[in-house]
Design a protein around this motif. Structure first.
Motif, short mmCIF file in Angstrom:
data_model
loop_
_atom_site.label_atom_id
_atom_site.label_comp_id
_atom_site.label_asym_id
_atom_site.label_seq_id
_atom_site.Cartn_x
_atom_site.Cartn_y
_atom_site.Cartn_z
N LYS A 531 1.02 -1.14 0.02
CA LYS A 531 0.09 0.23 0.00
C LYS A 531 0.90 1.37 -0.05
O LYS A 531 0.54 2.29 -0.48
N PHE A 532 2.11 1.22 0.70
CA PHE A 532 3.09 2.30 0.38
C PHE A 532 3.21 2.66 -0.89
O PHE A 532 3.14 3.85 -1.28
N ALA A 533 3.32 1.67 -1.76
CA ALA A 533 3.68 1.76 -3.26
C ALA A 533 2.63 2.37 -3.90
O ALA A 533 2.37 3.04 -4.83
N ILE A 534 1.54 1.61 -3.76
CA ILE A 534 0.21 1.97 -4.57
C ILE A 534 -0.42 3.28 -4.34
O ILE A 534 -0.82 3.92 -5.06
N PHE A 588 -3.18 11.91 2.23
CA PHE A 588 -4.53 10.70 2.23
C PHE A 588 -3.85 9.53 1.93
O PHE A 588 -3.12 9.45 0.94
N ALA A 589 -4.53 8.53 2.21
CA ALA A 589 -4.24 7.07 1.62
C ALA A 589 -5.74 6.40 1.83
O ALA A 589 -6.46 6.55 3.01
N PHE A 590 -5.87 5.37 1.20
CA PHE A 590 -7.19 4.35 1.16
C PHE A 590 -6.83 3.07 0.98
O PHE A 590 -6.02 2.71 -0.13
N LEU A 700 -1.73 2.29 5.68
CA LEU A 700 -2.17 3.68 5.16
C LEU A 700 -1.41 4.72 5.65
O LEU A 700 -1.10 5.77 5.10
N ILE A 701 -0.50 4.70 6.83
CA ILE A 701 -0.16 5.66 7.58
C ILE A 701 1.33 6.11 6.71
O ILE A 701 1.37 7.40 6.51
N ARG A 718 9.62 8.11 -1.93
CA ARG A 718 9.30 6.85 -2.48
C ARG A 718 10.04 5.81 -1.69
O ARG A 718 9.78 4.52 -2.38
N ASN A 719 10.69 6.01 -0.60
CA ASN A 719 11.56 4.96 -0.11
C ASN A 719 11.31 4.97 1.27
O ASN A 719 11.54 5.99 1.99
#
Lengths: 737, 152
Positions: A531-534, A588-590, A700-701, A718-719
């Motif tokens: 999810k970090f990448a997506i 934001f993340a979902f 998601l955090i 991105r890392n």
């Protein structure tokens, strides 16, 4: 009154109770009164099948299949059982953690006793309700027979069967005393179970039964086990995964008083002593020469560069994990293509209770008693039986509370050392790993590299999605047969890689690395890195389309009401779009994580001098289906935010020359109170089966923080982790973003 | 080996062990008071927090040889009936998750309230920052301390 009901199942049930109680290590979740009640059940409680005993005084004890590591399942599962039984909740307590998988196994794991993946409530949901409904039906049948009235005329109130027509009532305790329990309890259909609208217990915030024991030191963890005559042990494990002791210099510990025996084993040396302080002192002094293994040559930082190169080399297709539509055509026809690479580092669990296990191998060497906190009774019993080349029935496990699990206690890797040492000294041995050993023998979350590509058409619709995941396989290390069963598609490494966005053409593929790193699930499982990448990349696509990130997700979830609701709710909670104080930004993340629809917003600030990121406020909205214990859901989610921030801002294992570089909690740093933001959680219950709660928000955090960093700096991060030196390097980098 | 006399939870004890034995192991394995936990052995996590002569201390860093004549209080001795205002507040706020660090958290918080009965939020955070809770119960620890301050 009457003679106790004799179920054909009763002897083993009572044996189970007696076995646990007679050793003096029986503990029960509940207050001290609960312990007394459960033990009294041996003489006065009536077993009704395997799952419940009912005392004449109305006390009800429910079997507990799940480990308790703070996630609250021991209360939650009891609530589910009590709800369907229509039990009087204050009278309910739980029995010792079960060890018989044939009876108490989790249907979500092929009937194994294992507490992982946030699947206790989820996996047992039907099984526990059907068991409870059968017991209720039996009690009603017994009352109907006693009163000579039709079953259909009876109803229940909490712990009472009622015949309204004749104004007669019998308590469950009264009925249990005379009820004849058949070999098989009456069958109940799923369609007959209570509807959500009739719940009395589920959905209300209920005080967790384990909490009173955890404020006065009386909760018993594996660390707290005391067995008469026990010695103490610790291990010095090979610093490089898989290396064996070649030469053990016993003279190096000759000066330490109280050493009983030095026990060389396959990849460790055991130290058995009369006291724990002697065992630890000897561990510091012990000189061991280790054999050579290939993993000596491994270093994580150069490996990650190779992982990224492989992710970018699209000529290698990888194993297809998801393939829908025709992504090749979508990309060929695309008006715009967005591409990025993401990485995540190895992580250590840092559970507060270092690994420990107490074992006593019998004189014949064909059986053992084991005391410990574990996420998998099945794995421990299975491993011990295999090591002693004996039957599982010869292994008696006494499960205790876990001082943190997070996936670390799902494997039985500590069993061989304890059995080996107990066998060597013919005594029970309490084996405690030092924190340093716990760090050095980390069973890590895999290091990963990701390449993501999105195809966008002339109208700005996302028409194609490609995600290439380069990582080692967790199950190849922990349970190799599972990788073959999954046809090479590691279910843990790839967990969370599926997207819940309405994109017609998708290819998600796995490129497996084989490096030999010791791995396991880590809170959040595969979603933790995927999810970090997506979600970071989803924000990049939104930016490329000049669409607001939240509006972008809403577009991609437009036929999904549950997703839409959590996204809109969290945006409203956070005041998404509102002006922020200077040098603050929100991200934001979902995602659907452990089947729970979840959305998060984090507000951060950045110290550009030091590269340190600080989280100020966090908002999470989630739809877990039926919310069994809402306050427990909020508590878990608060913990997810803290744990997730720890992961994205601080935590990182590096490996040099095949060894973990970190040593203890000074160089493997985790979140402290001063790192904790103000946290707001909204639980949105829906009439769907309950989904996972232990790790829904955590994945998601990280991306929410990285996305907020873009707002602040116009740079992509991105890392993971976003440690200060990386942040500073990225800020200095004037390259394209 | 040396024998050291000191008090634990109000009772006099006499312990014979190596002089450098960490107080933590004396408490847990010699005296079987297992509420005090081993976390890091290096004073970095606070799971082993007790009071020595009324002040919070990391028992993994204190040694038996320094304990002569001292008075140690562990979580088991904090209150007679598990009813210290902090313990009640900890239950009211449903603070613990796995629970392993919580004895140390409560002992650390008790030390704060002895010195400063009305701490600000910042003072709470500063005082508690050496105690790690991996489950992430920090928000509830803060709320429980604030509740104990209010409800006494």
């Amino acid at each position: 009154m009457n003679a106790p009901a004799k179920s054909p199942l009763a002897p083993s049930r009572r044996g189970f109770l007696a076995g646990a109680a007679s050793l003096g290590f029986a503990f029960t979740l509940g207050d001290l009164g609960g312990v007394a009640t459960a033990q009294a059940a041996e003489t006065s409680g009536h077993a009704i099948g395997y799952w419940v005993t009912i005392n004449a005084d109305g006390g009800i004890q429910i079997a507990m299949p799940a480990a308790e590591m703070g996630q609250g399942s021991s209360t939650g599962l009891a609530m589910v059982f009590a709800e369907e039984l229509d039990a009087d909740w204050p009278k309910v307590s739980t029995l010792d953690i079960a060890t018989r998988a044939d009876i108490y196994g989790n249907p979500a794991f092929g009937g194994a006793l294992i507490t992982v993946g946030s699947k206790s409530i989820q996996g047992y949901w039907d099984k526990v309700r059907l068991q409870a409904a059968s017991v209720r039906r039996l009690l009603m049948q017994a009352a109907a027979a006693q009163w000579s009235v039709p079953l259909a005329e009876l109803t229940t109130e909490p712990s009472v069967v009622v015949h309204a027509a004749s104004v007669r009532r019998l308590t469950y305790g009264e009925i249990a005393a005379f009820a004849v329990v058949p070999a098989e309890l009456p069958a109940v259909q799923k369609s007959e179970l209570k509807p959500m609208s009739a719940y009395r217990i589920i959905g209300k915030p209920v005080a967790r039964r384990d909490i009173p024991l955890k404020v006065d030191g009386s909760a018993k963890f594996g660390m707290d086990v005391q067995v008469p005559g026990m010695a103490y042990g610790t291990i010095l494990r090979s610093p490089v995964e898989g290396a064996s002791p070649k030469k053990v210099d016993e003279a190096s510990v000759a000066a330490v008083p109280g050493i009983i025996k030095i026990v060389p084993m396959k990849d460790a040396v055991g130290i058995v002593a009369e006291t724990i302080e002697a065992a630890f002192a000897a561990r510091s002094a012990l000189q061991v020469e280790w054999g050579a293994v290939d993993f000596h040559g491994y270093a994580s930082e150069p490996a990650l560069v190779q992982f990224v190169e492989r992710a970018k080399k699209t000529s290698e297709a990888g194993l297809p994990y998801v393939k829908t539509g025709d992504s090749d055509t979508a990309f060929t026809k695309a008006a715009k293509i967005v591409t990025a690479e993401y990485t995540t580092d190895y992580l250590y669990h840092a559970q507060m209770e270092p690994i420990n296990i107490t074992a006593s191998v019998n004189a014949e060497g064909d059986g053992a008693e084991i005391w410990m906190g574990t996420q998998s009774q099945s794995a421990i019993i299975g491993a011990a039986a295999a090591i002693l080349k004996t039957k599982p029935e010869k292994i008696t496990l006494h499960p205790h509370f876990l001082g943190g699990g997070f996936g670390r206690r799902s494997a039985p890797d500590m069993v061989p050392y304890a059995l080996g040492m107990s066998k060597a000294v013919q005594r029970p041995v309490k084996v405690i790993w030092t924190r340093e050993q716990d760090v050095k023998a980390a069973k890590m979350r895999p290091m990963t590299a990701h390449r993501l590509e999105a195809a966008v058409d002339e109208q700005g619709n996302v028409t194609g999605w490609r995600h290439r995941i380069v990582a080692e396989s967790v199950v190849a290390y922990s349970a190799p047969e599972r990788l073959a069963q999954a046809k090479g598609l590691d279910p843990l490494t790839l967990e969370g890689a599926k997207i819940d966005y309405e994109i017609a053409n998708q290819t998600i593929s796995y490129l497996r690395e084989i490096r030999g790193a010791p791995l396991s699930a880590w809170r959040g499982i595969g979603a933790g890195h995927n999810k970090f990448a997506i979600e970071g990349f989803a924000d990049e696509v939104a930016t490329a389309l000049t669409v607001d990130p939240v509006a972008f997700r809403l577009q991609l979830c437009k036929s999904n009401p549950r997703a839409t609701k959590v996204i809109k709710t969290v945006a409203e909670m956070a005041g998404w779009g509102d002006a922020r104080p200077a040098e603050r930004a929100v991200g934001f993340a979902f995602g659907k994580v452990v089947d729970t629809w979840t959305a998060a917003v984090i507000e951060i600030s950045l110290d550009r001098e030091t590269g340190e990121i600080r989280a100020h406020r966090a908002w999470v909205a989630l739809d877990p289906g039926i919310a069994v214990n809402p306050d427990s859901i909020v508590a878990q989610t608060e913990g997810n935010v803290v744990f997730g921030l720890s992961q994205v801002l601080k935590e990182r294992v590096t490996i040099s020359d095949g060894s973990v570089d970190q040593t203890n909690l000074f160089d493997y740093r985790v979140a402290r109170m001063s790192d904790t933001p103000e946290i707001h959680v909204t639980v949105i219950p829906t009439n769907n089966p309950p989904s996972g709660m232990g790790e829904a928000a955590l994945p998601l955090i990280g991306p929410a923080v990285a996305n907020a960093m873009y707002v602040l700096t116009k740079k992509r991060f991105r890392n993971m982790p976003l440690i200060p030196q990386r942040v500073k390097a990225t800020l200095k980098d004037n390259g394209s973003v | 080996m040396m024998t050291v006399d000191f008090k634990i939870n109000g009772k006099s004890v006499s312990i014979s062990a190596e002089p450098d034995t960490p107080l933590l192991w004396v408490i847990r394995e010699h005296l079987k008071l297992t509420g005090t936990k081993y976390g890091c052995g290096a004073g970095m996590c606070g799971a082993c927090t007790v009071h020595i002569n009324g002040r919070s201390a990391r028992s993994c860093r204190a040694q038996l040889q320094d304990m002569a004549g001292k008075s140690v209080t562990t979580i088991e001795g904090l209150s007679a009936a598990s009813d210290h205002p902090l313990q009640k507040a900890w239950i009211a706020e449903q603070t613990p998750q796995c629970g392993y660090c919580q004895s140390g958290q409560i002992m650390q918080a008790a030390d704060l309230l002895q010195k400063n009965p009305h701490p600000t939020r910042d003072e709470i955070v500063r005082h508690m920052d050496g105690n790690i809770c991996r489950c992430g119960t920090y928000p509830r620890i803060v709320r429980a301390i604030e509740r104990a301050v209010k409800e006494g």
